[in-house]
Design a protein around this motif. Structure first.
Motif, short mmCIF file in Angstrom:
data_model
loop_
_atom_site.label_atom_id
_atom_site.label_comp_id
_atom_site.label_asym_id
_atom_site.label_seq_id
_atom_site.Cartn_x
_atom_site.Cartn_y
_atom_site.Cartn_z
N THR A 127 0.85 -1.19 0.00
CA THR A 127 0.00 0.00 0.00
C THR A 127 0.88 1.24 0.00
OG1 THR A 127 -1.72 -1.15 1.22
CG2 THR A 127 -1.80 1.25 1.22
N ARG A 128 0.68 2.09 -0.98
CA ARG A 128 1.46 3.32 -1.04
C ARG A 128 0.93 4.35 -0.06
NH1 ARG A 128 2.73 4.95 -7.32
NH2 ARG A 128 4.53 3.61 -7.62
N GLU A 129 1.85 5.14 0.49
CA GLU A 129 1.44 6.24 1.35
C GLU A 129 0.82 7.34 0.50
OE1 GLU A 129 3.92 7.32 4.78
OE2 GLU A 129 5.44 6.06 3.82
N ARG A 130 0.01 8.14 1.16
CA ARG A 130 -0.69 9.21 0.46
C ARG A 130 -0.35 10.56 1.09
NH1 ARG A 130 -6.81 6.63 0.05
NH2 ARG A 130 -6.25 4.76 -1.13
N GLY A 131 -0.77 11.63 0.41
CA GLY A 131 -0.59 12.96 0.96
C GLY A 131 0.84 13.46 0.82
N TRP A 132 1.09 14.61 1.44
CA TRP A 132 2.40 15.25 1.31
C TRP A 132 3.49 14.42 1.95
CZ3 TRP A 132 2.46 18.86 -2.11
CH2 TRP A 132 1.36 19.70 -2.30
N PRO A 133 4.61 14.22 1.27
CA PRO A 133 5.76 13.55 1.90
C PRO A 133 6.33 14.42 3.02
CG PRO A 133 5.93 13.52 -0.50
CD PRO A 133 4.83 14.47 -0.16
N PRO A 134 7.08 13.80 3.93
CA PRO A 134 7.72 14.59 4.99
C PRO A 134 8.79 15.52 4.41
CG PRO A 134 8.54 12.34 5.00
CD PRO A 134 7.39 12.36 4.03
N ALA A 135 9.05 16.58 5.13
CA ALA A 135 10.08 17.53 4.68
C ALA A 135 11.46 16.89 4.79
CB ALA A 135 10.03 18.80 5.52
N PRO A 136 12.32 17.10 3.79
CA PRO A 136 13.70 16.58 3.85
C PRO A 136 14.56 17.44 4.76
CG PRO A 136 13.40 17.86 1.86
CD PRO A 136 12.06 17.83 2.54
N ASP A 137 15.77 16.95 5.03
CA ASP A 137 16.73 17.76 5.79
C ASP A 137 17.08 19.00 4.98
OD1 ASP A 137 16.80 15.92 7.85
OD2 ASP A 137 18.54 14.86 7.02
N PRO A 138 17.28 20.13 5.64
CA PRO A 138 17.63 21.36 4.92
C PRO A 138 18.96 21.24 4.19
CG PRO A 138 16.92 21.84 7.17
CD PRO A 138 17.11 20.36 7.08
#
Length: 342
Positions: free
Chosen positions: A4-15
């Motif tokens: 099952t694929r995740e949905r919605g916005w991915p988490p923010a990456p490291d700056p």
């Protein structure tokens, strides 16, 4: 059991250690996540004229099996504004971007957006697939899809390109003509003829106005190169979302054309694209999201936005075998060389 694929916005990456520029994004398309969910048209435009309050949705979208683009699905309730997307991007080191409007509605939206947001510069054009519809050509292309003309396509193609010219001429924050080019996957024989004429008109316009040119090239590498060489490419020519091989990268290097890499450079299967990247000197490499599509690995199939650009930047640094900070510095310098100061 299927994963099952995740949905919605991915988490923010490291700056990132040094701020960079998203060379190509479609914020007006990101803004289409309203009650109807993911838009079918990758160049769909926002339904409101208020740039700063255009509602974006944090989408709960179903992903199509094996596909990159989420299928239509119900959107989550929480609105996300354009301003919030700019803040999200800045928080990870994506402090500036080129907003691309490549249909009539999106071009007008871009004209307003770049006046209101100092983080944005603009590019405007009639996308090659839009050009076909403005010319009244309705044929089934290799993509197998039936044409879907919209009210804006009632405007003749020449008039649509004239509007692009007026917007670019009157707004000093519009710094590029694009995206324009050829798309052999989305056009049949008559459509390809229209695309060629439209591409040549945009090449001439970019040169007349002294602006950069952003190229859309899908399954049409040889013909795009042929037209650029025949007509004379603008001084600053960018292959948006570069999809070519080593041979095309070599041609770009020989001619001083810029190649902008998006999420696909990170996809595990795209070793040929990474090989092309290795052929290019740092001063010809750019990065982009092409949001809301082409999200970087491992978030492929989820919605995209400028805050996710660091994943692509890190891939570029890894492929080049160079320190991340040095790559970021070069990318920022190249963006200013192409578009000028923000």
């Amino acid at each position: 059991m299927a994963r099952t694929r995740e949905r919605g916005w991915p988490p923010a990456p490291d700056p990132l250690p040094v701020p960079v520029v998203d060379n190509h994004t479609h914020l007006e398309s990101v803004a289409e996540w309203l009650a109807d969910g993911w838009p079918a048209d990758p160049h769909a435009t926002a339904p409101t004229d208020v740039v700063t309050s255009t509602p974006l949705r944090d989408p709960e979208v179903a992903t199509s099996p094996g596909g990159d683009e989420p299928a239509p699905g119900p959107a989550a309730a929480r609105p996300v504004g354009v301003d919030e997307h700019l803040v999200r991007a800045a928080s990870v080191g994506v402090t500036r971007m080129v907003q691309v409007g490549c249909d009539l509605d999106a071009a007008r939206w871009t004209d307003r957006a770049v006046r209101e947001h100092r983080e944005l510069l603009g590019a405007v054009a009639i996308h090659p697939n839009e050009a076909v519809l403005h010319a009244g050509v309705h044929e089934v292309a290799p993509d197998g899809l039936e044409p879907d003309p919209q009210p804006r396509h009632a405007v003749p193609l020449d008039d649509a390109i004239d509007l692009v010219m007026l917007l670019a001429r009157r707004n000093p924050r519009i710094r590029a003509i694009g995206e324009t080019g050829l798309d052999h996957f989305r056009a049949g024989p008559r459509g390809r003829a229209v695309q060629r004429d439209s591409f040549r008109a945009h090449i001439a316009l970019a040169k007349e106005l002294g602006l950069a040119l952003q190229i859309h090239d899908r399954d049409a590498h040889a013909e795009v190169v042929q037209l650029l060489l025949a007509d004379g490419a603008p001084e600053r020519t960018v292959f948006h979302c570069f999809s070519g091989d080593v041979a095309l990268a070599q041609v770009a290097r020989e001619n001083g054309w810029f190649c902008s890499f998006a999420g696909p450079v990170s996809f595990p299967a795209n070793e040929g694209l990474r090989a092309a990247l290795r052929e290019l000197p740092p001063e010809l490499v750019m990065v982009e999201t092409d949001a809301p599509y082409l999200t970087v690995h491992p978030h492929r199939g989820r919605p995209n936005a400028p805050y996710l650009l660091p994943g692509t930047v890190r891939t570029v640094a890894e492929v080049a075998g160079r320190p991340l900070a040095d790559v970021c510095t070069d990318l920022a310098r190249t963006a200013e060389a192409v578009y000028g100061a923000w």
